[in-house]
Structure formats: C-alpha cells, structure tokens
Design a protein around this motif. Structure first.
Motif, PDB file in Angstrom:
ATOM      1  N   LEU A  37       0.825  -1.200   0.000  1.00 44.54           N
ATOM      2  CA  LEU A  37       0.000   0.000   0.000  1.00 44.54           C
ATOM      3  C   LEU A  37       0.867   1.261   0.000  1.00 44.54           C
ATOM      4  O   LEU A  37       0.546   2.247  -0.658  1.00 44.54           O
ATOM      5  CB  LEU A  37      -0.933  -0.002   1.208  1.00 44.54           C
ATOM      6  CG  LEU A  37      -1.988  -1.134   1.244  1.00 44.54           C
ATOM      7  CD1 LEU A  37      -2.750  -1.114   2.564  1.00 44.54           C
ATOM      8  CD2 LEU A  37      -2.960  -1.002   0.074  1.00 44.54           C
ATOM      9  N   SER A  38       1.982   1.221   0.731  1.00 48.83           N
ATOM     10  CA  SER A  38       2.881   2.378   0.782  1.00 48.83           C
ATOM     11  C   SER A  38       3.612   2.587  -0.535  1.00 48.83           C
ATOM     12  O   SER A  38       4.073   3.697  -0.822  1.00 48.83           O
ATOM     13  CB  SER A  38       3.901   2.199   1.910  1.00 48.83           C
ATOM     14  OG  SER A  38       3.257   2.160   3.171  1.00 48.83           O
ATOM     15  N   SER A  39       3.731   1.516  -1.327  1.00 47.48           N
ATOM     16  CA  SER A  39       4.475   1.602  -2.591  1.00 47.48           C
ATOM     17  C   SER A  39       3.640   2.141  -3.746  1.00 47.48           C
ATOM     18  O   SER A  39       4.186   2.474  -4.804  1.00 47.48           O
ATOM     19  CB  SER A  39       4.995   0.213  -2.983  1.00 47.48           C
ATOM     20  OG  SER A  39       3.941  -0.604  -3.499  1.00 47.48           O
ATOM     21  N   LEU A  40       2.321   2.227  -3.578  1.00 48.80           N
ATOM     22  CA  LEU A  40       1.444   2.633  -4.683  1.00 48.80           C
ATOM     23  C   LEU A  40       1.785   4.034  -5.174  1.00 48.80           C
ATOM     24  O   LEU A  40       2.015   4.942  -4.378  1.00 48.80           O
ATOM     25  CB  LEU A  40      -0.022   2.566  -4.237  1.00 48.80           C
ATOM     26  CG  LEU A  40      -0.565   1.174  -3.889  1.00 48.80           C
ATOM     27  CD1 LEU A  40      -1.981   1.287  -3.347  1.00 48.80           C
ATOM     28  CD2 LEU A  40      -0.543   0.270  -5.121  1.00 48.80           C
ATOM     29  N   ARG A  41       1.801   4.188  -6.481  1.00 48.97           N
ATOM     30  CA  ARG A  41       2.122   5.471  -7.084  1.00 48.97           C
ATOM     31  C   ARG A  41       1.062   5.865  -8.098  1.00 48.97           C
ATOM     32  O   ARG A  41       0.447   5.023  -8.746  1.00 48.97           O
ATOM     33  CB  ARG A  41       3.488   5.409  -7.777  1.00 48.97           C
ATOM     34  CG  ARG A  41       4.656   5.249  -6.809  1.00 48.97           C
ATOM     35  CD  ARG A  41       4.823   6.510  -5.980  1.00 48.97           C
ATOM     36  NE  ARG A  41       5.923   6.418  -5.016  1.00 48.97           N
ATOM     37  CZ  ARG A  41       5.791   5.981  -3.770  1.00 48.97           C
ATOM     38  NH1 ARG A  41       4.593   5.611  -3.326  1.00 48.97           N
ATOM     39  NH2 ARG A  41       6.825   5.937  -2.957  1.00 48.97           N
ATOM     40  N   GLY A  42       0.865   7.168  -8.231  1.00 47.59           N
ATOM     41  CA  GLY A  42      -0.082   7.689  -9.200  1.00 47.59           C
ATOM     42  C   GLY A  42       0.648   8.255 -10.399  1.00 47.59           C
ATOM     43  O   GLY A  42       1.766   7.832 -10.721  1.00 47.59           O
ATOM     44  N   ARG A  43       0.034   9.232 -11.045  1.00 49.68           N
ATOM     45  CA  ARG A  43       0.641   9.836 -12.225  1.00 49.68           C
ATOM     46  C   ARG A  43       1.919  10.586 -11.876  1.00 49.68           C
ATOM     47  O   ARG A  43       2.014  11.218 -10.835  1.00 49.68           O
ATOM     48  CB  ARG A  43      -0.354  10.790 -12.881  1.00 49.68           C
ATOM     49  CG  ARG A  43      -1.581  10.096 -13.449  1.00 49.68           C
ATOM     50  CD  ARG A  43      -2.519  11.104 -14.080  1.00 49.68           C
ATOM     51  NE  ARG A  43      -3.694  10.461 -14.653  1.00 49.68           N
ATOM     52  CZ  ARG A  43      -4.688  11.103 -15.235  1.00 49.68           C
ATOM     53  NH1 ARG A  43      -4.638  12.410 -15.328  1.00 49.68           N
ATOM     54  NH2 ARG A  43      -5.717  10.443 -15.731  1.00 49.68           N
ATOM     55  N   GLY A  44       2.891  10.473 -12.767  1.00 53.25           N
ATOM     56  CA  GLY A  44       4.144  11.181 -12.565  1.00 53.25           C
ATOM     57  C   GLY A  44       4.974  10.641 -11.420  1.00 53.25           C
ATOM     58  O   GLY A  44       5.890  11.316 -10.944  1.00 53.25           O
ATOM     59  N   GLY A  45       4.659   9.430 -10.954  1.00 57.03           N
ATOM     60  CA  GLY A  45       5.427   8.835  -9.873  1.00 57.03           C
ATOM     61  C   GLY A  45       5.089   9.360  -8.499  1.00 57.03           C
ATOM     62  O   GLY A  45       5.747   9.006  -7.507  1.00 57.03           O
ATOM     63  N   LYS A  46       4.055  10.192  -8.415  1.00 61.72           N
ATOM     64  CA  LYS A  46       3.660  10.735  -7.115  1.00 61.72           C
ATOM     65  C   LYS A  46       2.961   9.668  -6.285  1.00 61.72           C
ATOM     66  O   LYS A  46       2.434   8.686  -6.829  1.00 61.72           O
ATOM     67  CB  LYS A  46       2.725  11.930  -7.308  1.00 61.72           C
ATOM     68  CG  LYS A  46       3.372  13.118  -8.011  1.00 61.72           C
ATOM     69  CD  LYS A  46       2.381  14.260  -8.158  1.00 61.72           C
ATOM     70  CE  LYS A  46       3.005  15.449  -8.862  1.00 61.72           C
ATOM     71  NZ  LYS A  46       2.029  16.565  -9.023  1.00 61.72           N
ATOM     72  N   THR A  47       2.946   9.857  -4.977  1.00 61.71           N
ATOM     73  CA  THR A  47       2.246   8.928  -4.103  1.00 61.71           C
ATOM     74  C   THR A  47       0.782   8.833  -4.498  1.00 61.71           C
ATOM     75  O   THR A  47       0.146   9.845  -4.801  1.00 61.71           O
ATOM     76  CB  THR A  47       2.349   9.396  -2.634  1.00 61.71           C
ATOM     77  OG1 THR A  47       3.724   9.482  -2.272  1.00 61.71           O
ATOM     78  CG2 THR A  47       1.636   8.413  -1.705  1.00 61.71           C
TER      79      THR A  47
END
Length: 325
Positions: free
Chosen positions: A72-82
């Motif tokens: 869950l802590s590793s999940l990333r959104g667009r542009g590598g953001k959390t």
C-alpha cells in the motif's frame, strides 16, 4: 466449465491470481458485479500479486500483514507521485475482499487484512456506506450547472454530461460508449436515453426528466457541428498547454475517465458535497435514492439501472432510511 473446485483451486490463485479473481467474481454467490468492475478488481489483484512476488517473494496465499502494508505504501499515481487516498483505499477494499475469501476457502490460515497498520486501512472494516446528494444538494447541483455560461462546445458537453449522470444513473462505461443518437432518440415519443448492450439486463431505456432535456438538445445541436465519426455522445477534448480552453478541439474517441471526474467535481463542490467520492458513482446513487423517495417500484428501478440483483438498491434503501433518522 467453471466449478467450485476449479474456481478456488490453489494453483490458479498461485499461478494466475488475476484470472482466479476474475472467475471468482463472475460466479460470486451473493453479489452480481458489473463486467467493468470485475475487470478492474481482477487487474488490481493481479498488480498486487505481481508486486508481492517481485518485492517480497510471496504470493497472495503467503503474504503477511507487513507485506500488504508495504504494498500500500508503494502505490504510485501519475508522474510517480504517491497514490491518492481514494486509490489506496480502493486497493485496501479489494485486498480485504480477496484475502478474506482466501481465508474462508482455507487457502490461507489467516486473513492479514485484519491486521493492517497503513493509514488508509484504519477505518471500519465494514463495507463503506454509499454516498449520495441530499435533496437540497441536488437542487444546488442542477442550479449551478444550468447557471454556467456555455459559449463553447466543450461547455455544452460538460453541462450535458453533468446533468445526464444525475438524470439517469448511468455508469462511466456506459457514458463513454453512448452514441449521440441514443440521447433523446427520435423514434420514441417520450424523452429517454437508450443504452445498447449485448446483455438483456444492461440493454435498456431510461426516461429523462424535463429539467435536463433543454441542455441535452443544445448539446445535440452543438455535437452535429463537430461532424465526428463515430458519433460518440461525449467525445474527448484535445488538451494542450498552448491551447486555451475555447481553442480545444473535439477528438474522435471517448472522453477519458479522468476528464469525467474533472468535469463532475466542480458541480458537486458547488452543491456543497465536499467528500472524496465526488464522481459519477455518487450521482448514480443519488439517482437511485431519489427514485426510491418517489416510491418508484424496486423492480422498475432495478431495470432502469441495469442491475442483475436488487442487492445494491436494498443497501441504498437502508442508508436512505438511516439518513432520515
């Protein structure tokens, strides 16, 4: 042919968790998931399983609570953001669903999802109550949409989309596949939207309330000037940092999901709905509870919403009753 043994066999969950999840949800004993939901949940399950195997060397049948927290802590959104809180919570919900199922089947000796410490997992383990607009918020939502100036084709499209979700309760997938001639079709006397689908449950016609028809007709006229093929009801808008909003052009493919949410959020904020669930699902729920409040028969509403079972309407009915207490 899928049987309980093939659906729940350990090798399938070990070797191809995405397909195992897909088959299980298609044959869920209590809930009838929409096809797009099944594919989304299966994809998320597969992505989680891939990460656990790659980063922790464990499968879904072996992962510990600490592994899931790390995922869950590793999940990333667009542009590598959390990843956003909403995205992380969706993963929490899917993983709880899957891990609880594996534990119930006896494929796991425990359910690690009950011991998570990640902030997104620190909420009631029960299914989150569905959200919907109050009657006052519905009025403010409609008033705000109608009050917005519409000088450009994109403004008319946005207004039509905002009203259509509230007026019909259609899903994101249905709105992206909708054709313009199925909005207020000429071959029927009453205003309606026609949803085309292979499934007899999903294929249906939905009556339209009077308050949305003028904007929908305005959009039909503006749409005709675009001369797009295929004649998608809600085409995407070309976006570029060098183009102003009014200089953007229509593109011959469906509006993206992210653009849909960007279109819906301002109207929901203007209505006073300041909640992370600012999207079409909340408007779909609002459509349902509005109909229930007007005593539309459950079987009629189930048909209009393209639901396989009345389960979700029962949940909304209970939540509507609770909101009035």
């Amino acid at each position: 042919m899928d049987t309980p043994n093939t659906l729940n066999a350990p090798p399938l969950w070990e070797l191809n968790p995405r397909e195992a999840c897909r088959r299980w949800l298609r044959h869920h004993e209590h809930l009838a998931y929409a096809p797009h939901s099944i594919e989304q949940y299966a994809a998320m399950t597969g992505a989680a399983a891939d990460w656990l195997q790659r980063e922790r060397g464990r499968s879904l049948l072996q992962a510990h609570a600490g592994d899931v927290d790390a995922l869950l802590s590793s999940l990333r959104g667009r542009g590598g953001k959390t990843a956003s809180v909403a995205t992380t919570k969706r993963y929490v919900a899917v993983l709880r669903l899957v891990l609880s199922h594996l534990h119930t089947l006896g494929l796991r000796s425990d359910d690690p999802s009950t011991s998570l410490t990640h902030p997104a997992a620190r909420h009631d383990l029960r299914r989150q109550a569905p959200r919907f607009l109050s009657p006052d918020q519905v009025t403010r939502y409609i008033d705000w949409v109608l009050a917005q100036p519409r000088p450009h084709w994109g403004d008319v499209r946005d207004a039509a989309l905002r009203l259509l979700y509230l007026a019909t309760g259609i899903t994101v997938q249905e709105s992206r596949q909708l054709l313009i001639h199925d909005v207020l079709p000429d071959d029927v006397p009453e205003p309606q939207v026609r949803i085309r689908a292979v499934s007899s449950v999903l294929a249906r016609s939905i009556p339209l309330p009077p308050w949305c028809c003028p904007v929908l007709r305005e959009w039909q006229h503006a749409h005709a000037q675009l001369a797009l093929e295929p004649a998608l009801a809600f085409p995407a808008r070309q976006r570029s940092p060098v183009l102003a909003h009014h200089g953007s052009r229509a593109r011959p493919y469906p509006i993206s999901t992210s653009e849909i949410y960007d279109t819906i959020r301002p109207a929901m904020l203007a209505a006073g709905f300041d909640d992370e669930q600012q999207g079409p699902q909340t408007l779909r729920n609002t459509y349902a509870v509005t109909a229930l409040a007007l005593d539309v028969p459950m079987e009629v509403l189930q048909r209009r919403m393209g639901l396989h079972t009345p389960w979700s309407l029962d949940v909304l009915k209970r939540e509507l009753k609770r909101s009035r207490e």
